[in-house]
Design an enzyme around this catalytic site. Structure first.
Site, PDB file in Angstrom:
ATOM      1  N   HIS A 224       0.839  -1.208   0.000  1.00 54.05           N
ATOM      2  CA  HIS A 224       0.000   0.000   0.000  1.00 54.05           C
ATOM      3  C   HIS A 224       0.868   1.250   0.000  1.00 54.05           C
ATOM      4  O   HIS A 224       1.264   1.748   1.045  1.00 54.05           O
ATOM      5  CB  HIS A 224      -0.920  -0.014   1.234  1.00 54.05           C
TER       6      HIS A 224
ATOM      7  N   HIS B  39       1.579   5.167  -2.259  1.00 52.46           N
ATOM      8  CA  HIS B  39       1.142   6.132  -3.266  1.00 52.46           C
ATOM      9  C   HIS B  39       2.402   6.692  -3.924  1.00 52.46           C
ATOM     10  O   HIS B  39       3.179   7.377  -3.278  1.00 52.46           O
ATOM     11  CB  HIS B  39       0.328   7.250  -2.620  1.00 52.46           C
TER      12      HIS B  39
ATOM     13  N   ARG C 104       2.262   8.544  -6.721  1.00 54.15           N
ATOM     14  CA  ARG C 104       1.860   9.878  -7.202  1.00 54.15           C
ATOM     15  C   ARG C 104       2.105  10.133  -8.688  1.00 54.15           C
ATOM     16  O   ARG C 104       1.820  11.218  -9.159  1.00 54.15           O
ATOM     17  CB  ARG C 104       2.566  10.985  -6.403  1.00 54.15           C
TER      18      ARG C 104
ATOM     19  N   HIS D 235      -5.345  -0.256   5.850  1.00 61.22           N
ATOM     20  CA  HIS D 235      -5.062   0.558   7.050  1.00 61.22           C
ATOM     21  C   HIS D 235      -6.138   0.478   8.132  1.00 61.22           C
ATOM     22  O   HIS D 235      -6.749   1.470   8.494  1.00 61.22           O
ATOM     23  CB  HIS D 235      -4.794   2.019   6.669  1.00 61.22           C
TER      24      HIS D 235
ATOM     25  N   ASN E 222      -5.840   9.776   7.163  1.00 56.96           N
ATOM     26  CA  ASN E 222      -7.180   9.203   7.118  1.00 56.96           C
ATOM     27  C   ASN E 222      -7.063   7.730   6.731  1.00 56.96           C
ATOM     28  O   ASN E 222      -6.606   7.441   5.640  1.00 56.96           O
ATOM     29  CB  ASN E 222      -8.035   9.951   6.096  1.00 56.96           C
TER      30      ASN E 222
ATOM     31  N   ASP F 205       1.009   2.701   3.663  1.00 54.02           N
ATOM     32  CA  ASP F 205       0.189   3.806   3.159  1.00 54.02           C
ATOM     33  C   ASP F 205       1.073   5.039   2.920  1.00 54.02           C
ATOM     34  O   ASP F 205       0.674   6.168   3.215  1.00 54.02           O
ATOM     35  CB  ASP F 205      -0.964   4.124   4.122  1.00 54.02           C
TER      36      ASP F 205
END
Lengths: 435, 329
Positions: A63, A65, A67, A235, A281, A308
């Site tokens: 997991h 990112h 981008r 998460h 979040n 994350d």
């Protein structure tokens, strides 16, 4: 091309192995694991001395990112995978909330091409569940599967439409793709910027109740009873969610779950002083939740650790708390944070490496996660006792958004090999000190 | 006592001595406003900039009068006329203001924590004049000064705070300071506006009668109608039916009860006119004390020793700042 990693503590949960041994790599694959010193390397072999180090299957972060495309000012595939190998990760699965969204084979192929150009960690794209992450129509999972996705997720957004979640679970199972769910009932979390509780009251910030996550986990588990397929809870952050997953697993439901290092290391108290590096979040929760996540990891309710990794530009964090972006980078701090937690809960080394490597490989059905002979030589060498200071200047990610800046951490990847090639080697002075 | 704070961001964490010192200083300044020539030269040559990103009449005027009575130069800008409407970030606006070398920045902002952000990034002192739902320290100080004048003490008093506790910065600042000074605080309001966490900090009740029974002070909060979106209350009328303070309620309180309100009043919603205009009301004393309290705050921050501790408060962000400065060189 032949290399030896000699004298390290080889930890391979997939083969239930933990012993001091020599590991032989030939042509990018594991060729043998033999008793330490039992085989004399050829003069032409590259020999890596690993005494005092752990030799483990390359860590896999399911997991992150990266981008790219679209938000290259935060991170690129190249900088993100540089951070990955520096953190000991040989493979990452990257989420679909790019610009454009990874909801088509073209974007999937673009990401894979970027990963090839970077030539660092393996990159497994995650495709969107819905077109444009709009939560309305299914994205073309089959096309993306052919292009190389390993899972589907609208991560960043919950799938509000229960019927869409149902169809996603059913349809994705056609291709053996897990559906990775960001569990959040937006009607309950609406406008919230941190956990709802003592600290949100004290700081005057809008809270996100735990029920926002738990209600959605319960809903999706109910749907899963009927659909089958594979639901993976991203998460996971609350004690209630852990209990729901535990009960579902007991009933034999095809569900897996991940926890992030920040959720099992920090509580909502980290927000004190309006620290935007503690804004994410799902939000950081309470002591009780941290305890439950650790218990969930210990008893296997939570299958794996995922970061994350969410890079953001300094300007997106250096602002009013309620305007700040959600998320922190995690690839370069995950290992020491996991080691610290493992020491505290009395986790065995094998369990820990399983959660960082073997289990994510199994969940995503990707190569790696083991040191089985014949497997790709994705290997991480860990110095569990090396203490080092997390400094902005020494991070490889393009972004610096981590609450652990300035913290001294213990344990670090000192070498990362992907397909038998050394992609990261700790060497520069100041990068760590043995204690 | 040596008041060593550089900023006034909130009263949570202030100790008893600090609060009392602020009140004593404010009390000593009241006399200035009663003179024929209401001005002392104490802050001559100091510049106070007030940046208000939320509508305010009372607080802004109060700060302005306070600054001028102390002979400080006072400049104010408001959100609607500032370059915030052109998309400038708060931090950029503040850095530009700071470049003009003010001594004190008074900030009102809709985001909780906005003054904390500026305090760690700017050289000047920052005064929180209300940040979102977080704190409004000068309001609480003027409330405390008023209570002490009326009752001669604060310790041991029963103070009922009534209304939208969830969204109220006035309630939070008062709650922290009153507890620190030894008052018994009760929080009163409908359950939707009285989160369970409050119970750890004060006695809580949804019943206004129970809340005011035996109280020395009833502190009403303005029902912020703009914050009631989201089904906190069914209607303003129903709120008034249960929480509008009337003389009948006050008969349950101590005979010498005082009634306070931070303004502006919603007559007939949280306070009946008979109470607002009646003998128990000290609402206008509060306003008068507001000037004295703000004079004291500006005085203590404006004349206090400058300490270069901006970077010690938030090492992480400071580290980023250093890295960026290096990168830009």
């Amino acid at each position: 091309m032949s290399l030896w990693i000699r004298g390290g503590l080889v930890i391979d949960p997939a083969n239930d192995l933990e012993l001091v041994a020599d590991l032989h790599v030939v042509n990018g694959r594991i060729a043998a694991v033999v008793a330490a010193g039992s085989v004399r390397p050829d003069d032409s072999d590259l020999v890596i001395q690993a005494e005092g180090l752990w030799v483990v299957p390359g860590l896999i972060d399911m997991h992150v990112h990266l981008r790219e495309p679209g938000y290259e000012y935060k991170e690129t595939v190249a900088t993100g995978t540089a951070a990955a190998v520096a953190g000991g990760f040989t493979a990452v699965a990257c989420m679909a909330n790019t610009l454009p969204v990874n909801d088509s084979a073209a974007v999937t192929e673009f990401i894979l091409e970027r990963a090839r150009m970077a030539g660092l960690a393996r990159v497994y794209p995650v495709g969107a569940v819905s077109k444009g992450l709009q939560g309305k129509e299914l994205a073309e999972m089959g096309e993306m599967h052919r292009a190389g996705i390993v899972a589907v997720s609208d991560d960043g957004q919950p799938i509000e439409d229960a019927s869409l979640m149902r169809r996603a679970l059913e349809y994705a199972s056609t291709f053996g793709l897990p559906v990775i769910a960001h569990e959040e009932d937006r009607a309950l979390s609406q406008g919230g910027v941190m956990n709802e509780g003592e600290w949100s009251f004290r700081l005057g910030l809008r809270g996100i109740p735990k029920a926002a996550e738990e209600a959605m986990v319960a809903r999706d588990l109910a749907i899963l009873e009927r659909t089958g397929g594979h639901l993976h809870i991203a998460h996971i952050s609350t004690a209630g969610s852990v209990e729901l997953v535990r009960a579902a697993k007991r009933r034999g439901l095809p569900v897996t779950a991940e926890a992030t290092p920040h959720h099992f290391s920090l509580t909502e108290a980290a927000v004190a002083g309006y620290n935007t590096h503690a804004k994410m979040n799902p939000p950081l929760r309470t002591e009780e939740d941290v305890r439950a996540l650790r218990e969930g990891l210990l008893d296997g309710t939570i299958d794996c650790i995922a970061t994350d990794h969410a890079p953001h530009h300094t300007d997106e964090k250096l602002c009013e708390f309620d305007r700040a972006a959600n998320g922190i980078i995690g690839l370069e701090t995950a290992l020491p944070l996991t080691l610290a937690m493992a020491r505290e809960i009395g986790w065995s080394r094998k369990q820990m490496i399983a959660a960082l490597s073997t289990n994510p490989a199994r969940i995503l059905r990707v190569p790696g996660g083991s040191l089985t002979v014949g497997a790709p030589a994705d290997i991480t060498l860990i110095d569990p006792e090396l203490t080092w200071l997390v400094e902005a200047e020494s991070l490889h990610s393009r972004s610096r958004n981590t609450p652990f800046l300035g913290r001294e951490l213990r344990g670090r990847a000192v070498m990362t090999l992907v397909g038998g090639e050394i992609k990261w080697r700790l060497g520069e002075p100041g990068e760590g000190e043995r204690t | 006592m040596n008041f060593s704070r550089r900023h006034l961001l909130g009263l949570e964490g202030f100790n008893r001595e600090e609060i009392l010192f602020l009140l004593d200083t404010a009390a000593s300044f009241k006399e200035i406003s009663e003179r024929e020539i209401k001005k002392v030269p104490t802050l001559r040559g100091k510049t106070v900039v007030a940046a208000f990103f939320e509508p305010s009449t009372r607080t802004r005027i109060s700060f302005e009068i306070a600054a001028k009575r102390m002979s400080a130069d006072f400049v104010s800008l408001s959100g609607s006329t500032s370059s915030a409407t052109k998309g400038e970030t708060l931090l950029d606006t503040a850095r530009n203001l700071a470049a003009m070398q003010p001594d004190i920045l008074v900030l009102r902002h809709p985001s909780a924590g906005a003054p904390h952000l500026l305090a760690q990034c700017l050289e000047c002192s920052v005064v929180n004049a209300g940040d979102g739902c977080h704190e409004h320290p000068t309001q609480a100080l003027l409330d405390l000064l008023t209570i002490r004048e009326q009752k001669g003490r604060i310790e041991g008093l029963v103070v009922a705070i009534v209304g939208d506790i969830l969204h109220s910065r006035v309630a939070r600042s008062n709650l922290y300071a009153l507890r620190t000074l030894g008052a018994e605080v009760r929080l009163v309001g409908p359950r939707t506006l009285l989160p369970p966490e409050c119970a750890a900090l004060a006695f809580t009740t949804t019943d206004l009668r129970e809340g005011v029974a035996g109280a020395d002070v009833v502190m009403l909060l303005r029902l912020q109608r703009e914050r009631q979106v989201g089904n906190f209350i069914p209607s303003v009328d129903e709120y008034a039916r249960y929480y509008c303070l009337t003389e009948a309620h006050l008969r349950l309180a101590k005979p010498d009860v005082i009634v306070m309100h931070p303004g502006p009043l919603n007559r007939g919603i949280e306070i009946s006119s008979e109470v607002a205009d009646g003998p128990y009301s000290v609402i206008l004393d509060q306003v008068a004390n507001g000037v004295a309290v703000r004079m004291a705050v500006l005085y203590l921050l404006g004349t206090g020793a400058r300490r270069a501790d901006a970077e010690t408060e938030r090492p992480q962000l400071a580290a980023i700042g250093r890295a960026r400065r290096r990168a830009s060189r």
